[in-house]
Design a protein around this motif. Structure first.
Motif, PDB file in Angstrom:
ATOM      1  N   LEU A   4       0.903  -1.146  -0.205  1.00 11.74           N
ATOM      2  CA  LEU A   4       0.131   0.239   0.314  1.00 11.74           C
ATOM      3  C   LEU A   4       0.904   1.435  -0.163  1.00 11.74           C
ATOM      4  CD1 LEU A   4      -2.776   0.988  -0.147  1.00 11.74           C
ATOM      5  CD2 LEU A   4      -2.737   0.868   2.697  1.00 11.74           C
ATOM      6  N   SER A  34      -1.326  -0.530  -4.348  1.00 10.50           N
ATOM      7  CA  SER A  34      -2.365  -0.134  -4.591  1.00 10.50           C
ATOM      8  C   SER A  34      -2.169   1.426  -3.916  1.00 10.50           C
ATOM      9  CB  SER A  34      -3.389  -0.447  -3.968  1.00 10.50           C
ATOM     10  OG  SER A  34      -3.727  -1.720  -4.588  1.00 10.50           O
ATOM     11  N   GLN A  61      -7.244  -1.404   4.522  1.00 14.92           N
ATOM     12  CA  GLN A  61      -5.845  -1.449   3.039  1.00 14.92           C
ATOM     13  C   GLN A  61      -4.665  -1.968   3.910  1.00 14.92           C
ATOM     14  OE1 GLN A  61      -7.420   2.766   1.378  1.00 14.92           O
ATOM     15  NE2 GLN A  61      -7.595   1.259  -1.228  1.00 14.92           N
TER      16      GLN A  61
END
Length: 179
Positions: A4, A34, A61
């Motif tokens: 992330l 991401s 996330q």
């Protein structure tokens, strides 16, 4: 490997977001990056008893991530408020299950020395939340020396190569500390 990326700049055309997009486009095989959206994250406040939807999404996330990339500008020789705020929200999760023992790479674009001072302050924050920053290679990009286009995208091959090298090192570091 799920990574992330979290940007401390909220600007759409930020060169720091450009670094994260560059990382996403140049991820080594087996790494999925991401990019989190911090635009709707309110400042952490212990009086907020129910997490807002944007915070819940960010924390979910973060919990799924095997490792992190923190990228952001340098504000007054330190970390940007948006990035610090995201870390603050995550640090309040009981048992520090989001960050504990995970690897993180730091990168940033700014004037002169890039974001070196902010990254060093960020390393101190990482110690408290039990993240394990990658020591080398470091990515400090000068945002005003022609390495980025008007939309904040990386156009300099040396910066792209620095990002690629750091991503390979992050994958290796993450495997090393998780075994």
């Amino acid at each position: 490997m799920k990574v992330l990326a979290i940007c401390g700049s909220l600007r759409a055309k930020s060169s720091n977001k450009g670094l994260l997009r560059c990382a996403q486009a140049n991820a080594p095989e087996g790494m999925q990056i991401s990019i989190a959206d911090l635009s709707q994250i309110p400042f952490y406040n212990a009086d907020i008893t129910e997490q807002p939807a944007a915070v819940k999404q960010l924390l979910a996330q973060m919990a799924e991530a095997d490792a992190f990339i923190f990228g952001g500008p340098e504000y007054n020789y330190s970390i940007s408020p948006a990035l610090k705020n995201a870390i603050d929200w995550a640090s309040r999760v009981e048992g520090n299950t989001i960050f504990a023992g995970k690897a993180v790479a730091l990168m940033g674009a700014g004037g002169g020395m890039g974001t070196s001072r902010a990254q060093y302050h960020l390393r101190q924050v990482c110690v408290f939340v039990d993240l394990h920053p990658l020591n080398k290679p470091e990515v400090f990009a000068n945002a005003f020396a022609g390495g980025f286009d008007a939309d904040g995208n990386v156009i300099d091959e040396k910066i792209k190569e620095n990002v690629r090298t750091q991503l390979v090192a992050l994958a290796d570091w993450s495997k090393k500390i998780s075994s």
